[in-house]
Design an enzyme around this catalytic site. Structure first.
Site, PDB file in Angstrom:
ATOM      1  N   GLY A   1       0.841  -1.188   0.000  1.00  0.00           N
ATOM      2  CA  GLY A   1       0.000   0.000   0.000  1.00  0.00           C
ATOM      3  C   GLY A   1       0.872   1.232   0.000  1.00  0.00           C
ATOM      4  O   GLY A   1       1.975   1.229   0.551  1.00  0.00           O
TER       5      GLY A   1
ATOM      6  N   GLY B   1       0.599   5.727   0.099  1.00  0.00           N
ATOM      7  CA  GLY B   1      -0.143   6.981   0.113  1.00  0.00           C
ATOM      8  C   GLY B   1       0.820   8.127  -0.022  1.00  0.00           C
ATOM      9  O   GLY B   1       2.024   7.932  -0.244  1.00  0.00           O
TER      10      GLY B   1
ATOM     11  N   MET C   1       1.862   9.999   2.254  1.00  0.00           N
ATOM     12  CA  MET C   1       2.692  10.170   3.444  1.00  0.00           C
ATOM     13  C   MET C   1       3.658   9.022   3.690  1.00  0.00           C
ATOM     14  O   MET C   1       4.590   9.142   4.471  1.00  0.00           O
ATOM     15  CB  MET C   1       1.805  10.317   4.691  1.00  0.00           C
TER      16      MET C   1
ATOM     17  N   VAL D   1       3.620   0.852   2.753  1.00  0.00           N
ATOM     18  CA  VAL D   1       3.755  -0.419   3.446  1.00  0.00           C
ATOM     19  C   VAL D   1       4.248  -1.437   2.430  1.00  0.00           C
ATOM     20  O   VAL D   1       3.656  -1.590   1.356  1.00  0.00           O
ATOM     21  CB  VAL D   1       2.418  -0.887   4.056  1.00  0.00           C
TER      22      VAL D   1
ATOM     23  N   GLU E   1       3.358  -7.345  11.857  1.00  0.00           N
ATOM     24  CA  GLU E   1       2.742  -8.617  11.478  1.00  0.00           C
ATOM     25  C   GLU E   1       2.115  -8.463  10.101  1.00  0.00           C
ATOM     26  O   GLU E   1       1.440  -7.471   9.814  1.00  0.00           O
ATOM     27  CB  GLU E   1       1.669  -8.962  12.514  1.00  0.00           C
TER      28      GLU E   1
ATOM     29  N   VAL F   1      -0.641  -9.225   7.613  1.00  0.00           N
ATOM     30  CA  VAL F   1      -2.025  -9.698   7.601  1.00  0.00           C
ATOM     31  C   VAL F   1      -2.501  -9.683   6.151  1.00  0.00           C
ATOM     32  O   VAL F   1      -2.564  -8.623   5.530  1.00  0.00           O
ATOM     33  CB  VAL F   1      -2.923  -8.811   8.481  1.00  0.00           C
TER      34      VAL F   1
ATOM     35  N   ASP G   1      -9.425   6.431  15.839  1.00  0.00           N
ATOM     36  CA  ASP G   1      -9.663   6.350  14.388  1.00  0.00           C
ATOM     37  C   ASP G   1     -10.107   4.947  13.991  1.00  0.00           C
ATOM     38  O   ASP G   1      -9.588   4.355  13.047  1.00  0.00           O
ATOM     39  CB  ASP G   1      -8.401   6.749  13.621  1.00  0.00           C
TER      40      ASP G   1
ATOM     41  N   LYS H   1     -12.345   2.380  12.226  1.00  0.00           N
ATOM     42  CA  LYS H   1     -13.165   2.361  11.012  1.00  0.00           C
ATOM     43  C   LYS H   1     -12.816   1.085  10.240  1.00  0.00           C
ATOM     44  O   LYS H   1     -11.785   0.442  10.521  1.00  0.00           O
ATOM     45  CB  LYS H   1     -12.869   3.594  10.156  1.00  0.00           C
TER      46      LYS H   1
ATOM     47  N   ASP I   1      -3.249   0.661  12.764  1.00  0.00           N
ATOM     48  CA  ASP I   1      -3.061   2.117  12.684  1.00  0.00           C
ATOM     49  C   ASP I   1      -3.385   2.838  13.985  1.00  0.00           C
ATOM     50  O   ASP I   1      -4.424   3.481  14.119  1.00  0.00           O
ATOM     51  CB  ASP I   1      -3.894   2.697  11.531  1.00  0.00           C
TER      52      ASP I   1
END
Length: 428
Positions: free
Chosen positions: A98, A100, A102, A105, A169, A171, A213, A215, A231
């Site tokens: 992933g 973004g 900022m 990963v 970890e 996932v 946060d 969600k 996160d």
């Protein structure tokens, strides 16, 4: 209760120019397969957290609100004396999971332990930001202190030539958001996921940590369907926030943000996380964003539980993750009894099924054929269904039934606790 009045109204979003940020992996921390237009609400507070440049729109507010400073400022590479290590000497980088504006990963293999890991690191201007480094380190320390099967585990933290990194970890089952985007999640499965998250959140709360946060995008799913909260970069200690959140700051994600957090992030406590979890459950069982909550879309058995969890006032909600979890379990395991008739309300000869008046000597109803005899809870002798006391041993049937049900509930709760600890054999 204010839910019917207030929760049906759309959230008031900040001005459009405040939404030009995207957090590290907000929607798919370990899966960047979704295009920007397919992504859900983004975290608030990620811009200065990682101080990177962003393109495109996202539903975020920058940490310039948190710190009251210029998120684009370059305050020099943070030097904490930590040894700079060569990541590639220990890990084989296999790809990007992933990315973004900022940070990113990456999927990697630990050469020494021969296992897959996820490497999370900040990029761009954030690498030279003291504030970004402190928040990143805070997130790593927070997760490291919370060893729980429903929280993504952190294995290591360090600094490479490219900046700070976190070894997590791996996932591989995607995020809960991915799962929600495939459609409504069956009620019992959704409640099971929510109950496991209650266990993980409860662990954090016991350690004095509020996530801030919660969600679907911040819940990762294992291949076996185990949800893992991720996160913790916006998390705060209930006793202090390490000076990182100014009064009046707004952090979190709007659609999953409780009323007090929209007002001021410093006002949140563990009950705020439970509101966000309830909003997450709403999306699971309705397939819709909680931006506008309509209880007509919620399964009837969840109305009372979800309504209480989503109350405007913190004092009106569930006060702990365990209390919320137990209420969710009861909503599944306690069936709604349509006008159930108690023993005390039955007249002599009355059938509990069709209420036909029978001769008291009959063993089966003349109206529907149902049995008019039951076994005594105490001595196991047959007695008329309308008899409150056993004619053989004198035992009080309603009291015995209530006691038996309470005992079964305690056994169930113990089995669930053991299951959450992965003690499957003992749980069975």
């Amino acid at each position: 209760m204010k839910k019917a009045e207030n929760l049906s109204k759309p959230a008031q979003n900040p001005p459009a120019d405040e939404f030009d940020t995207r957090g590290l992996g907000d929607q798919n921390t370990f899966d960047d397969s979704l295009k920007p237009k397919d992504r859900g609400p983004q975290s608030l507070g990620d811009e200065a957290t990682y101080a990177g440049d962003v393109g495109g729109d996202s539903n975020s507010l920058g940490d310039e609100v948190t710190f009251g400073g210029d998120s684009g400022s370059d305050d020099g590479l943070y030097d904490d004396g930590m040894e700079v290590v060569d990541l590639e000497s220990r890990y084989t980088i296999e790809g990007t999971l992933g990315k973004g504006g900022m940070g990113e990963v990456m999927l990697a293999t630990d050469k020494r332990l021969d296992r897959k890991v996820a490497i999370k690191r900040i990029l761009g201007k954030a690498v030279r930001s003291t504030k970004a480094y402190q928040r990143f380190l805070n997130g790593a320390k927070t997760i490291a202190a919370l060893n729980h099967p429903n929280i993504v585990q952190v294995y290591d933290f360090g600094k490479s030539k490219d900046g700070p990194f976190m070894i997590l970890e791996c996932v591989t089952g995607g995020s809960l958001l991915d799962k929600c985007q495939h459609g409504v999640i069956p009620l019992e499965e959704a409640i099971n996921i929510a109950c496991q998250l209650c266990d993980g959140i409860g662990k954090a709360h016991t350690g004095g940590i509020v996530h801030r946060d919660i969600k679907p995008a911040n819940v990762l799913m294992s291949e076996d369907g185990v949800p893992k909260l991720n996160d913790f970069d916006l998390a705060k200690a209930e006793t202090a926030d390490m000076g990182m959140t100014q009064e009046g700051a707004v952090l979190g994600t709007l659609d999953f943000m409780p009323p007090e957090q929209r007002q001021d992030a410093s006002l949140v406590d563990q009950r705020s996380d439970l509101w966000s979890l309830a909003a997450t459950l709403y999306q699971m069982v309705t397939g819709k964003s909680p931006k506008i909550i309509k209880f007509k879309d919620v399964p009837e058995s969840l109305h009372d539980v979800l309504g209480k969890a989503l109350e405007d006032e913190k004092d009106d909600r569930y006060q702990s993750a365990r209390e919320f979890r137990d209420a969710l379990r009861d909503s599944v395991t306690t069936p709604v009894q349509p006008a159930a008739v108690s023993i005390a309300e039955l007249g002599a000869g009355e059938c509990p099924e069709c209420h036909t008046k029978n001769e008291s000597s009959r063993k089966f109803c003349n109206g529907c054929g149902s049995s008019l005899r039951v076994l005594c809870i105490e001595c196991n002798q047959g007695i008329p269904v309308w008899e409150k006391f056993c004619a053989e041993c004198g035992a009080n049937q309603p009291d015995l039934i209530a006691s038996r049900l309470e005992s079964l509930k305690q056994q169930r709760d113990q089995a669930e606790k053991l299951r959450s600890e992965y003690s499957y054999e003992t749980a069975l």
